[in-house]
Each structure stands twice: as C-alpha cells, then as structure tokens.
Design an enzyme around this catalytic site. Structure first.
Site, PDB file in Angstrom:
ATOM      1  N   ASN A 208       0.848  -1.181   0.000  1.00 31.67           N
ATOM      2  CA  ASN A 208       0.000   0.000   0.000  1.00 31.67           C
ATOM      3  C   ASN A 208       0.892   1.242   0.000  1.00 31.67           C
ATOM      4  O   ASN A 208       2.115   1.139  -0.021  1.00 31.67           O
ATOM      5  CB  ASN A 208      -0.961  -0.014   1.198  1.00 31.67           C
ATOM      6  N   LYS A 337     -14.451  -0.543  14.195  1.00 33.88           N
ATOM      7  CA  LYS A 337     -13.178  -1.274  14.234  1.00 33.88           C
ATOM      8  C   LYS A 337     -12.681  -1.399  15.672  1.00 33.88           C
ATOM      9  O   LYS A 337     -12.194  -2.461  16.074  1.00 33.88           O
ATOM     10  CB  LYS A 337     -12.142  -0.554  13.374  1.00 33.88           C
TER      11      LYS A 337
END
Length: 398
Positions: A208, A337
């Site tokens: 990424n 999350k």
C-alpha cells in the site's frame, strides 16, 4: 547531553568489537567519561592499547588483578558508573547474565552492579534466533536490562538477518535515552509502522502507499519522553528514528512474530498499514505471461495483529492503540473497528486521495476512546505524534 556521565563499557568477544572504538569517541564527544572493560574474547578483535588510548583510562581485563582487587576493584567498578553498556553483548555474555554466572571480570561486574545496564547484542543470525537466546533475552528484560538492536544486516560469517550490532550513533542515542527525564522513563512501548510487502513471486508483491512517516514520528516522540521503544517496521520510505530498538520485517506474519517476541510491554501503538491479504502460495519463480490468460492468484487472510494483541489476555499491554485509515464514513468505521478489535483507543484519519494524508507530511485525526471522540486539527505528523505521546504518558501514569 551526557556531560560528566560515567559509562562503564564492557567490550565482548565478537567481530563487532571494532565498533566499540567509535562508540568510545562518540560518547566522549557528548561529554561522557568512559571506563573500558575488555573481555578475553574482545582482545581477539581490538587491542587494550587502542581502547585505552581512545578512552583515556586504564583498560580493566582481569578479575584477579592484584593491584585492583586489593581495593575490591570489581565492586567499585560495578557501582561507580552511572550506566553499564555492553557492546558487543555476545550470546555467551547474555547467557551468563541470565544465569547469574560470574566467572570473569565482565560477568562479575554485571552481577555485582546496582546501576542500569544497556546491552547491544551482536551474534550470528541463527544464534540470535535460537530458543536459548530468546529465553535469555526474556529473562534479562524481566530483570530490567534494556536493549538496543540488534539490526538486520550482512554478517561477517556471510549470512544476513538480525544479529548485527546497532551502530555507534544508535547506541549513543539509547544511552542518552537512559538519562532522559520524562514521564515515560521505565515504560516499554511497542510501535508498528510502515506497510507490509506480501510476495506474489520473487519480484512482485502486494503493498500500500503508507510511507511510515506517522509511525516513525510516534516512536521518536515516545522515546523523547523517556520510553524504551521497540519499533517494528515494514519496508517504509522514511528512515527509522534513533534511540529506539528497530526490528525490520517484510510481511504481516513476520510483523506479528516480531510483536509477540517484543512483549511484554506497557503499551502498544499499532500504526502499521498491514496488508489484509496475502497470496496463499507465492511463486518461487517470476510469473510469466502465457497464452492461457492471466495467472490465477488465490488469496489468504493475513493475521490480525491489532486484534491478536488486544484480546490476548495475560501479557496484554495495559494500553493498546490502533489506527483506522479510512476513505469514507471515517468515524463510523473506526468506532466499529475499535469494538471489533478490542483495543483501547483508535486513531482515525481520512486517507482518501483528496486529503493528501497518505504519504504526505500532515495528518488530521480523531482519537476515539471510552470517553468519546476527540477531533484534532490538521497538523504536521510530528505534532500529531507528540500530542499522542503525551496522551499515552498521561494514561500510563494514571
């Protein structure tokens, strides 16, 4: 920075002993007084004359020196220093320390001292990875011994991996951290940073756009407050900070292992942008174009490092901080999350392309805790790190 600090430097028997000469010079440049102790093994790599000439002090070598021991010299040496540094710290010296052995001057000093001890390990990669060395390190950390390094790198034996002694500048920074007056002195904190690279074949990987800048800034800010920082980093664009223990990894699986090895810790800050997936069976050869069309890649889920540490029970850090890099519904996704992973805090940020945050120099975050959501203004990543470090210090003090 180290003016008038008295450093007892024990030089072990390894090829990295040659770095001790530069270490002496760098410590003296910062005002420290260095008293050297040279083991029999160390003498095979550096001479007593060279060590003495640089230190400006007598080199101590023999436990049964009649002149020194008439005044119980080994006891005075062990307790007159402000800090004992062992560089290089060999596997043998670590084993003696862990077992409480005292059969030469160096091991006797280390057993008799009541001052802090800093080790800079150096050994073959397989020796460092051996279960016995791992047990000895865990015991020494439990005994309050601190470490700097080892680093990954090429070995004199021709192998490559962890076991290379930290560079003198890194050791000096770690020495300075020992004398830092800050709210995190005595606290051990793990920080993960950077991306992970998940191999497809020997030349391609999944990754990424994380630069590692925010995690690096956090590690530096925590170290500046006196923390002993274990910095577990993927292949980031930015260099790791000085004064921390650097553990370099490539993949998510390697990062999880490094974090587990670094435990126990008072806190963990999981800022790394870990790849969610990896190729289930990476090819050992470069994948080629073919008339059969595109190669078919099967994916497997990577270990969830944040969730693993947050829910581990015994051995869990007292404070676990996660990061949520989102491109939409930032607060909602980050809050979910936090609940899903079981961490204490989540640092949420918007990394959609329009923000320029991913890989940039600034960040705009919201800190999500039990107390609610705290939105911080956009600022440089170093400023974000300093603010977060101060919040962590306050939480650990409470």
């Amino acid at each position: 920075m180290l003016a008038e600090k008295r450093i007892l430097l024990i030089i072990g028997g390894g090829i990295a002993a040659y770095k001790s000469l530069e270490l002496i010079r760098r410590l003296q440049e910062r005002g420290a007084q260095v008293t050297p102790v040279l083991t029999r093994g160390g003498e095979q790599f550096v001479t007593p004359l060279s060590v003495s000439a640089l230190a400006g002090h007598k080199v101590h070598r023999d436990l049964f020196d009649l002149t020194d021991e008439a005044e119980m010299g080994h006891i005075q040496l062990s307790r007159s220093a402000d800090l004992v540094v062992v560089a290089p710290a060999t596997a043998d010296l670590m084993a003696k320390m862990a077992g409480g052995l005292a059969d030469d001057l160096a091991s006797t000093l280390l057993l008799a001292t009541d001052t802090p001890v800093l080790l800079a390990p150096a050994m073959n990669v397989r020796m460092w990875a051996h279960p016995a060395t791992a047990r000895n390190r865990a015991q020494l950390e439990q005994d309050g011994i601190t470490f700097v390094g080892p680093n990954d790198g090429a070995m004199a034996c021709g192998e490559f991996g962890p076991g290379r002694m930290a560079e003198p500048a890194e050791i000096v920074a770690a020495v300075a951290a020992q004398f830092a007056a800050g709210p995190l002195v005595g606290k051990r904190i793990i920080v993960t940073s950077g991306p992970t690279h998940e191999p497809i074949d020997p030349v391609r990987y999944i990754a990424n756009r994380s630069s590692g800048a925010q995690g690096t800034a956090i590690a530096a800010a925590l170290a500046a407050l006196g923390a002993q920082v274990v910095f577990v980093t993927g292949p980031a664009e930015v260099a790791p900070p000085q004064g921390v223990e650097v553990v370099a990894v490539e993949t998510a699986q390697q990062m999880l292992v490094a974090v587990e090895v670094a435990l126990p810790a008072d806190a963990g800050v999981f800022a790394a942008a870990v790849a969610d997936w990896r190729v289930a069976s990476a090819s050992d050869r470069k994948l080629k174009k073919s008339h059969d069309g595109l190669p078919k890649l099967e994916f497997a889920e990577n270990p969830d490092i944040l969730k693993t540490v947050s829910r581990m029970g015994a051995g869990r850090p007292g404070l676990v901080v996660g990061f949520a890099a989102e491109t939409n519904d930032v607060i909602e996704n980050a809050t979910a999350k936090r609940a899903r992973k079981g961490c204490d805090w989540i640092v949420a940020n918007d990394v959609s392309p329009a923000t320029g945050i991913m890989g940039g120099t600034e960040n705009a975050v919201t800190l999500i805790t039990d107390a609610g959501n705290e939105e911080w203004p956009r600022m440089g990543k170093a400023a974000v790190a300093e603010r977060l470090a101060q919040r962590i210090a306050a939480a650990l003090a409470g």
